[in-house]
Enzyme design. Structure first.
Site, PDB file in Angstrom:
ATOM      1  CB  ALA A  63      -9.899 -11.075   8.465  1.00  0.00           C
ATOM      2  N   GLY A 107      -7.629 -13.424   4.297  1.00  0.00           N
ATOM      3  CA  GLY A 107      -8.655 -14.430   4.569  1.00  0.00           C
ATOM      4  C   GLY A 107      -9.452 -14.766   3.313  1.00  0.00           C
ATOM      5  CD  GLU A 110      -5.624 -17.210   5.535  1.00  0.00           C
ATOM      6  OE1 GLU A 110      -6.279 -16.212   5.905  1.00  0.00           O
ATOM      7  OE2 GLU A 110      -4.792 -17.784   6.256  1.00  0.00           O
ATOM      8  CD  GLU A 130      -3.058 -12.614   5.531  1.00  0.00           C
ATOM      9  OE1 GLU A 130      -2.164 -12.525   4.656  1.00  0.00           O
ATOM     10  OE2 GLU A 130      -4.031 -13.365   5.417  1.00  0.00           O
TER      11      GLU A 130
HETATM   12  N1  3HC Z   1     -11.361  -4.923   6.594  1.00  0.00           N
HETATM   13  C1  3HC Z   1     -12.088  -3.838   6.916  1.00  0.00           C
HETATM   14  N2  3HC Z   1     -12.197  -2.756   6.108  1.00  0.00           N
HETATM   15  C2  3HC Z   1     -11.548  -2.807   4.942  1.00  0.00           C
HETATM   16  C3  3HC Z   1     -10.765  -3.906   4.543  1.00  0.00           C
HETATM   17  C4  3HC Z   1     -10.689  -5.013   5.422  1.00  0.00           C
HETATM   18  N3  3HC Z   1     -10.004  -6.108   5.118  1.00  0.00           N
HETATM   19  N4  3HC Z   1     -10.220  -3.654   3.351  1.00  0.00           N
HETATM   20  C5  3HC Z   1     -10.651  -2.435   2.999  1.00  0.00           C
HETATM   21  N5  3HC Z   1     -11.449  -1.916   3.952  1.00  0.00           N
HETATM   22  C6  3HC Z   1     -12.182  -0.641   3.932  1.00  0.00           C
HETATM   23  C7  3HC Z   1     -11.246   0.547   3.955  1.00  0.00           C
HETATM   24  O1  3HC Z   1     -10.935   0.911   5.284  1.00  0.00           O
HETATM   25  C8  3HC Z   1     -12.084   1.586   3.254  1.00  0.00           C
HETATM   26  O2  3HC Z   1     -13.001   2.089   4.183  1.00  0.00           O
HETATM   27  P1  3HC Z   1     -13.505   3.621   4.100  1.00  0.00           P
HETATM   28  O3  3HC Z   1     -14.106   3.789   2.749  1.00  0.00           O
HETATM   29  O4  3HC Z   1     -14.447   3.747   5.233  1.00  0.00           O
HETATM   30  O5  3HC Z   1     -12.272   4.455   4.272  1.00  0.00           O
HETATM   31  C9  3HC Z   1     -12.870   0.789   2.221  1.00  0.00           C
HETATM   32  O6  3HC Z   1     -12.822  -0.560   2.670  1.00  0.00           O
HETATM   33  C10 3HC Z   1     -12.293   0.830   0.817  1.00  0.00           C
HETATM   34  O7  3HC Z   1     -10.903   0.486   0.901  1.00  0.00           O
HETATM   35  P2  3HC Z   1      -9.807   1.226   0.025  1.00  0.00           P
HETATM   36  O8  3HC Z   1     -10.066   2.683   0.068  1.00  0.00           O
HETATM   37  O9  3HC Z   1      -8.502   0.712   0.466  1.00  0.00           O
HETATM   38  O10 3HC Z   1     -10.182   0.691  -1.419  1.00  0.00           O
HETATM   39  P3  3HC Z   1      -9.222   0.380  -2.624  1.00  0.00           P
HETATM   40  O11 3HC Z   1     -10.100   0.026  -3.761  1.00  0.00           O
HETATM   41  O12 3HC Z   1      -8.241   1.480  -2.801  1.00  0.00           O
HETATM   42  O13 3HC Z   1      -8.389  -0.896  -2.192  1.00  0.00           O
HETATM   43  C11 3HC Z   1      -8.059  -3.103  -1.289  1.00  0.00           C
HETATM   44  C12 3HC Z   1      -9.040  -2.108  -1.974  1.00  0.00           C
HETATM   45  C13 3HC Z   1      -6.895  -3.371  -2.231  1.00  0.00           C
HETATM   46  C14 3HC Z   1      -8.813  -4.337  -0.978  1.00  0.00           C
HETATM   47  C15 3HC Z   1      -7.506  -2.432  -0.010  1.00  0.00           C
HETATM   48  O14 3HC Z   1      -8.582  -1.922   0.744  1.00  0.00           O
HETATM   49  C16 3HC Z   1      -6.750  -3.393   0.879  1.00  0.00           C
HETATM   50  O15 3HC Z   1      -5.605  -3.661   0.615  1.00  0.00           O
HETATM   51  N6  3HC Z   1      -7.409  -3.851   1.938  1.00  0.00           N
HETATM   52  C17 3HC Z   1      -6.775  -4.686   2.932  1.00  0.00           C
HETATM   53  C18 3HC Z   1      -6.571  -6.096   2.454  1.00  0.00           C
HETATM   54  C19 3HC Z   1      -5.938  -6.919   3.529  1.00  0.00           C
HETATM   55  O16 3HC Z   1      -4.992  -6.537   4.173  1.00  0.00           O
HETATM   56  N7  3HC Z   1      -6.486  -8.111   3.737  1.00  0.00           N
HETATM   57  C20 3HC Z   1      -5.999  -8.989   4.765  1.00  0.00           C
HETATM   58  C21 3HC Z   1      -6.736  -8.704   6.031  1.00  0.00           C
HETATM   59  S1  3HC Z   1      -6.087  -9.602   7.384  1.00  0.00           S
HETATM   60  C22 3HC Z   1      -6.655 -11.186   7.153  1.00  0.00           C
HETATM   61  O17 3HC Z   1      -7.348 -11.443   6.216  1.00  0.00           O
HETATM   62  C23 3HC Z   1      -6.266 -12.156   8.239  1.00  0.00           C
HETATM   63  C24 3HC Z   1      -6.574 -13.555   7.867  1.00  0.00           C
HETATM   64  O18 3HC Z   1      -5.400 -14.203   7.463  1.00  0.00           O
HETATM   65  C25 3HC Z   1      -7.177 -14.304   9.022  1.00  0.00           C
END
Ligand code: 3HC
Ligand code: NAI
Length: 711
Positions: A63, A107, A110, A130
């Site tokens: 998400a 997400g 999912e 998450e």
């Molecule tokens: N939402 C919004 N922005 C995101 C994002 C996300 N899920 N994941 C990454 N970004 C953004 C970062 O803030 C960053 O932005 P910036 O360049 O402006 O600083 C850019 O994307 C690149 O991210 P990274 O620098 O972290 O890139 P990496 O290649 O080092 O890592 C990644 C990639 C492993 C995907 C890492 O970004 C990550 O772990 N992201 C979060 C993943 C996550 O937690 N997903 C679950 C979200 S909650 C969810 O899905 C709820 C659901 O169950 C309903």
């Protein structure tokens, strides 16, 4: 919207491509696009199966985390929720296939679980991270994952949040196939082929929500949940979301699917609106923000780092050499004597063997890493290194001498880094003919484990050296934070008042064990006195001796640790410090320490009294905050969130509190200031409120929103 999701038809297969760089998060427009694609393909006669794939470097990273802030601040979400997309994929009359490369996280996984089939490149990783954001999967992942992977695996993935490899996901039934090849084209071709085959098959395409074969009995589920809860209480102490994730996964067994997803949704919302989730999301963005340096833009050229050299194979030098070797960068490690070198290498070998025993590395990986470290007592090869890192004793005269030697031998353009923890980087740089190449790389002990790297910018440090250091931090799998050049930089400068107040509290009557307990219960990895014992009380004593300006005459100075050192109680290394330690490092209170504290109080006219837990917490944590405010004012940190990152990654500050500055914002700066003023009235000098704290409290502002540029 059209640009976020594209569709095409290839060999009778409808392909839906999510194209929302950089990580294909499910931002507004993406769910709509996927939904429209599925609906269009279901009624498109040319199409017999549907593939969902990501463009660029990844499938779907989850998400859009930025959207969560909008939800919690009451803004209405536009468009369909993720659950609608998951159902559309699962209820599609034509088989749906998720084709995964890069990451299928949160997400993203999912949505993939809504598909009838999931295939991936070998390099892909999948996970439900998450909980690391203080929430739980919110698009039915806690109910589908146990049906795919079994309850035990789903508990582990949802409660701990760590991703797994494609091979492991395949083994557990999360993936139906691992596609041969390494590139996006291989995946796309493999997915179209796979989808074509399932589209032609007469078999029914099972919906994950209807698969019950891997669900265990309620009794077994209770046991698995109990074991998982016991584990997270240990490894994620104080975090609420992991326990809530376990509760949700448990519902996959104890409730029918429709009720389980309802419960998941309730828990998801409770977590989303929690303070912990705000704090963890703050840290997620803070870590990424820390990479942005206003006057060093992203396109600043960097100096390639292909070979490194480290001076000093002690506690830090050895760990730093391991960091380079772990990143595949060959590193030369120089000591003064063969004996010190052998001692350093023996520690490195022991650390690697320990990691191998814990399953972090294979024996082959250990061999490869050790082969990248060249131990030596000469300067051989230092002239070819792209970076030279100095990690000799903390002594200015020695550092200057060593930097003069490095200057004479290092090649033009090499980065010259010092790992000093307190000394003036500019003074060290002046010992060379090239101060523009000199920078501080302040690693934390143990350097091969701790994630933080403070990057200390000197007055004359060149921008490309700053950019190179930030890039290098990522290569070394560290979280790099740029800080200014002042005594103790950011982390240790703040740690100093924090530990000073802990000593004062003990001298005023608080029991050491209570001081540590309060901070431990707050969520810190360790209390301040126990940390002192771990690091060595003699280190602080030396700093107090070598930096007399820190304690001007007439100002109260902490006495307890100097007195403990005089008794030879240096901490864990002498098995005695604030506590005594058993052979198994178990900690015990010691009457000798109590007697010493009574003596100090009596001899120095310090009134002893009963001290509440609240006072212990305020005296220590607000000491961090007040110093943090001064650091911000002076521009020694670029932003308050950088300080939070430093404390979460380098000092064991509980991540679910968001860091000291975020915590202060949550408490309210007017309340923090009130307490600081009272402490100032009671204890004088050290508690003079920082002007920035006063200013922000008066304005109703916060550290998080304050920016030096706008001030
Ligand atoms: N939402 C919004 N922005 C995101 C994002 C996300 N899920 N994941 C990454 N970004 C953004 C970062 O803030 C960053 O932005 P910036 O360049 O402006 O600083 C850019 O994307 C690149 O991210 P990274 O620098 O972290 O890139 P990496 O290649 O080092 O890592 C990644 C990639 C492993 C995907 C890492 O970004 C990550 O772990 N992201 C979060 C993943 C996550 O937690 N997903 C679950 C979200 S909650 C969810 O899905 C709820 C659901 O169950 C309903
Ligand atoms: P240490 O005492 O464990 O190791 C220093 C090593 O440098 C010794 O092995 C010594 O033989 C070697 N050395 C001395 N002069 C040398 C020279 N001219 N050439 C090559 N080697 C030489 O010290 P430690 O703890 O590793 O500290 C090193 C630096 O790192 C210091 O500046 C310290 O302030 C800093 N630091 C220490 C941290 C810690 O927790 N120990 C944390 C962060 C920084």
């Amino acid at each position: 919207m059209a640009s976020l999701v594209r569709t095409s038809v290839e060999a009778g297969v409808g392909v839906i491509t999510v194209d929302n760089p950089p990580v294909n998060a499910l931002s507004p427009g993406v769910p709509e696009g996927i939904l429209a694609g599925v609906e269009a393909f279901v009624s498109d006669e040319r199409v017999r199966a549907i593939v969902l794939i990501g463009a660029g470097r990844t499938f779907i990273a989850g998400a859009d985390i930025k959207e969560f802030g909008k939800i919690t601040s009451g803004k209405k979400r536009r468009g369909p929720g993720l659950v609608t997309v998951v159902h559309a994929l699962e209820d599609s009359l034509k088989p749906t296939v998720a084709a995964i490369h890069g990451f299928a996280f949160g997400g993203g996984l999912e949505v993939a679980q809504g598909c009838h089939y999931r295939i991936a490149l070998e390099s892909a990783r999948v996970g439900q991270p998450e909980v690391k954001l203080g929430i739980i999967p919110g698009a039915q992942g806690t109910q589908r994952l146990p049906r795919l992977a079994g309850v035990a695996k789903a508990l582990e993935m949802c409660a701990l949040g760590d991703p797994i490899s494609a091979a492991e996901a395949h083994r557990f039934g999360i993936l139906d196939a691992v596609v041969p090849g390494a590139g996006h084209d291989d995946l796309r071709a493999g997915a179209v082929r796979f989808a074509g085959e399932v589209g032609d098959s007469k078999e029914t395409h099972a919906k994950v929500r209807e698969r019950e074969g891997k669900l265990c009995s309620p009794d077994e589920c209770r046991q698995l949940c109990g074991a998982a809860a016991a584990k997270v209480r240990k490894v994620r102490r104080g975090h609420a979301a992991p326990l809530r994730a376990i509760e949700a996964v448990g519902c996959s067994v104890t409730m029918p699917f429709a009720e389980g997803v309802k419960r998941e949704s309730e828990i998801f919302r409770e977590c989303l609106f929690s303070t912990q989730s705000k704090a963890l999301i703050h840290l997620f963005f803070a870590e990424r923000q820390a990479r942005k340096i206003p006057d060093v833009p992203k396109d600043t050229p960097v100096r390639p780092i292909r070979a490194a050299a480290v001076l000093g194979a002690g506690t830090m030098g050895g760990g730093i050499a391991m960091c380079y070797a772990n990143a595949g960068i060959p590193v030369r490690l120089k000591e003064v004597t063969q004996e010190a070198l052998e001692r350093g290498m023996a520690t490195i070998r022991m650390n690697y063997e320990r990691s191998a025993k814990r399953g972090r590395f294979t024996a082959e990986q250990v061999r490869e890493r050790l082969a990248l470290i060249t131990p030596q007592t000469t300067w051989d090869g230092f002239g070819e290194a792209d970076i030279v890192v100095e990690a000799v004793f903390e002594n200015m005269a020695l550092k200057k001498e060593v930097f003069r030697e490095i200057d004479a031998i290092a090649r033009k353009g090499a980065v010259l880094a010092t790992n000093t923890s307190t000394l003036d980087v500019d003074e060290i740089a002046q010992a060379t003919s090239r101060p523009q190449d000199v920078i501080g790389h302040h690693f934390f002990s143990p350097a091969n484990i701790m994630r933080l790297l403070e990057i200390v910018r000197g007055k004359r440090t060149a921008k490309d050296v700053v950019a190179t250091s930030m890039m290098l931090a990522k290569t070394l799998r560290k979280v790099g934070v740029l800080v200014g050049n002042c005594h103790g930089f950011v982390g240790n400068r703040m740690f100093h008042p924090y530990r000073r107040e802990a000593q004062f509290l003990a001298e005023e009557g608080a029991r050491p064990v209570d001081i540590d307990r309060v901070l431990y219960e707050f969520g810190a990895a360790m209390g301040p006195l126990a940390v002192g014992d771990l690091a060595g009380l003699d280190i602080g004593m030396r700093v107090r001796k070598e930096a007399p300006h820190l304690y001007p005459p007439g100002v109260r100075r902490p006495l307890a640790e100097d007195a403990l050192c005089e008794l030879g109680r240096y901490g864990q290394k002498t098995k005695k410090g604030w506590y005594t330690y058993g052979d198994d490092r178990s900690r015990h209170e010691d009457p000798e320490v109590d007697a010493l504290l009574l003596e100090i109080s009596a001899a120095n006219g310090i009134e002893r009294r009963s001290i509440s837990d609240d006072e212990i917490l305020e005296r220590t944590v607000f000491a961090l905050v007040n110093e943090g405010a001064r650091i911000l004012e002076e521009g020694m940190a670029l932003r308050s969130s950088d300080i939070d990152v430093i404390y979460a990654y380098g000092y064991g500050f509980p991540p679910f509190r968001g860091g000291p500055m975020f915590y202060a914002d949550l408490v309210g700066l007017d309340r923090v200031l009130d307490s600081v003023r009272i402490l100032h009235a009671d204890h004088g000098h050290w508690w003079k409120p920082a002007p920035l704290l006063e200013q922000l409290a008066a304005e109703g502002g916060s550290f998080s929103k304050w920016s030096a540029a706008a001030a």
